[in-house]
Scaffold this motif. Structure first.
Motif, PDB file in Angstrom:
ATOM      1  N   GLY A  79       0.805  -1.218   0.000  1.00 13.14           N
ATOM      2  CA  GLY A  79       0.000   0.000   0.000  1.00 13.14           C
ATOM      3  C   GLY A  79       0.834   1.262   0.000  1.00 13.14           C
ATOM      4  N   HIS A 111      -0.635  -3.045  -9.986  1.00  8.29           N
ATOM      5  CA  HIS A 111      -0.885  -3.680  -8.689  1.00  8.29           C
ATOM      6  C   HIS A 111      -0.904  -5.200  -8.818  1.00  8.29           C
ATOM      7  N   SER A 145      -8.034  -4.483  -5.859  1.00  2.67           N
ATOM      8  CA  SER A 145      -8.430  -4.561  -4.450  1.00  2.67           C
ATOM      9  C   SER A 145      -9.131  -5.885  -4.156  1.00  2.67           C
ATOM     10  N   PHE A 148      -3.773  -2.129   2.439  1.00  4.76           N
ATOM     11  CA  PHE A 148      -3.528  -1.692   1.062  1.00  4.76           C
ATOM     12  C   PHE A 148      -4.205  -0.356   0.764  1.00  4.76           C
ATOM     13  N   THR A 149      -5.314  -0.074   1.443  1.00  9.08           N
ATOM     14  CA  THR A 149      -6.131   1.102   1.148  1.00  9.08           C
ATOM     15  C   THR A 149      -5.755   2.310   1.990  1.00  9.08           C
ATOM     16  N   GLY A 176      -1.454   2.646  -4.161  1.00  5.94           N
ATOM     17  CA  GLY A 176      -2.694   2.016  -3.724  1.00  5.94           C
ATOM     18  C   GLY A 176      -3.828   2.166  -4.726  1.00  5.94           C
TER      19      GLY A 176
END
Length: 409
Positions: free
Chosen positions: A30, A40, A76, A99-100, A286
């Motif tokens: 992240g 990603h 995600s 990650f967020t 991210g």
């Protein structure tokens, strides 16, 4: 037997770990995962297939296929699925949070900076960010068009959707274009059967999966009704961002027109603020969906600030949780169901049209208002498409160039 062959012989998701292990692995990602959804997925493969061996190449590819099949942010969804495989539901929550959180916090802070500018938002301070957003969306349209509309039929479907949305820029038009693309794909397009894959071994009880799907559809149907009966801003906010997260096919950039239609026409967020935030979202690591945290921060009506950011962030990601948990036990049947695969081809073509219409309005109409703005767009697009610089670096360069153009003009 070499390491790669040994990896390919292991079943996916068998190695169980602790949620803290998942959290720390995803926190590093992240903080460092620049470049958007496709990048990603590459970072995840390097970390969890090559380095840690949590998945095999084939099982990871199958997981990516599932998350691209579902609406929502694919990277995600892959991340929370990896967390689910490693440490169950706590692992999924840990993966998403780690990650967020970095990009959400950065964009919330940027939102407070935009609020501090106040009336200066209409000046030249953020013209470089808005020009960068034009270039990023144009580059996304070009790349998605080549990938998702490789033939005349799908390209025509995308153009038809864009024409309809430019002529009738209404939120219902966006949903209608997506649905029409699915129906046309189901009836008229052809899909090829995938033959070589490794079945996923992520255990989700069917009862939990059915409950998750029921909650997903219940919220999708009931939130607009509740927001109509109870005129509470927090409920309206949650409804708007939940629907946007539930209807996004094709990657993070496609959320742009859906969110714009939800927050700009009612006056919650100004067009200049919206586009500046979208440009800034390209410069942070991210998921791109953390743009929702920025929007929640700069909202005119309360709740806004940190509370607004939290509401918008949870609402836009919640459909992804519910859909991944709901779809995993049924994925093997879904992937071989040809009508569904044909419908998805049509939906993907339709979302290219959706993004093409958004490129014109609000992106182009808000970001290109003078010859200097067009020059900045050309600079940013050249850096992206020709020199292939990462999006975050292009945003930084274009923002600095925007300051220079403002001083010269």
């Amino acid at each position: 037997m070499n390491k790669r062959a040994d990896q390919d012989s292991k079943p996916a998701g068998k190695g169980r770990g602790h949620w803290l292990e998942v959290f720390l692995a995803f926190l590093r990602l992240g903080l460092t995962s620049f470049g958007g959804p496709v990048a990603h997925l590459g970072y995840f493969r390097e970390e969890f297939v090559t380095r840690r061996g949590w998945f095999t190449e084939k099982s990871y590819a199958d997981l990516v296929a599932l998350c691209q099949f579902l609406p929502g942010p694919a990277s995600s969804q892959v991340g929370l699925s990896i967390g689910l495989a490693r440490a169950g539901l706590p692992g999924a929550l840990a993966a998403w949070t780690a990650f967020t959180l970095p990009s959400a916090l950065l964009l919330t802070v940027f939102g407070y900076g935009v609020l501090a500018l106040g009336s200066d938002m209409n000046g030249d301070y953020l013209r470089g960010l808005k020009a960068a957003a034009v270039a990023v969306v144009a580059h996304a349209v070009w790349g998605m068009g080549r990938s998702l509309c490789p033939d005349r039929e799908r390209l025509s479907l995308a153009v038809a959707g864009a024409v309809l949305l430019v002529v009738w820029p209404h939120p219902l038009g966006q949903v209608g274009v997506i649905l029409a693309g699915g129906v046309i794909g189901w009836l008229f397009l052809k899909s090829e059967e995938e033959r070589d894959h490794t079945p996923l071994d992520i255990t989700v009880p069917r009862s939990l999966a059915i409950t998750a799907l029921a909650v997903f559809f219940l919220l999708l149907a009931s939130l607009p009704l509740l927001a109509g009966f109870f005129p509470v801003q927090a409920l309206a906010l949650f409804d708007s961002f939940y629907r946007s997260g539930a209807l996004v096919f094709g990657g993070g950039h496609v959320v742009l027109p859906l969110l714009q239609a939800e927050v700009v026409p009612p006056g919650w967020v100004g067009e200049d603020s919206f586009l500046a935030g979208y440009g800034a979202a390209q410069a942070v690591p991210g998921p791109l969906f953390t743009f929702a945290a920025y929007l929640g921060t700069v909202m005119g009506p309360v709740p806004n600030g940190v509370i607004g950011a939290a509401i918008c962030l949870v609402a836009i990601f919640l459909p992804s949780f519910l859909l991944v948990i709901g779809a995993l036990p049924f994925w093997e049947r879904l992937r071989h169901f040809q009508p569904m695969r044909r419908a998805l081809l049509g939906v993907n073509a339709a979302v290219v049209g959706l993004l093409l219409a958004a490129l014109y309005h609000p992106v182009w109409t808000s970001g290109v208002r003078a010859p200097g703005d067009f020059a900045l767009v050309l600079l940013a697009f050249t850096l992206l498409a020709i020199w292939r610089l990462p999006a975050w670096l292009v945003v930084v360069i274009t923002a600095a160039a925007g300051v220079g153009v403002s001083l010269l003009t």
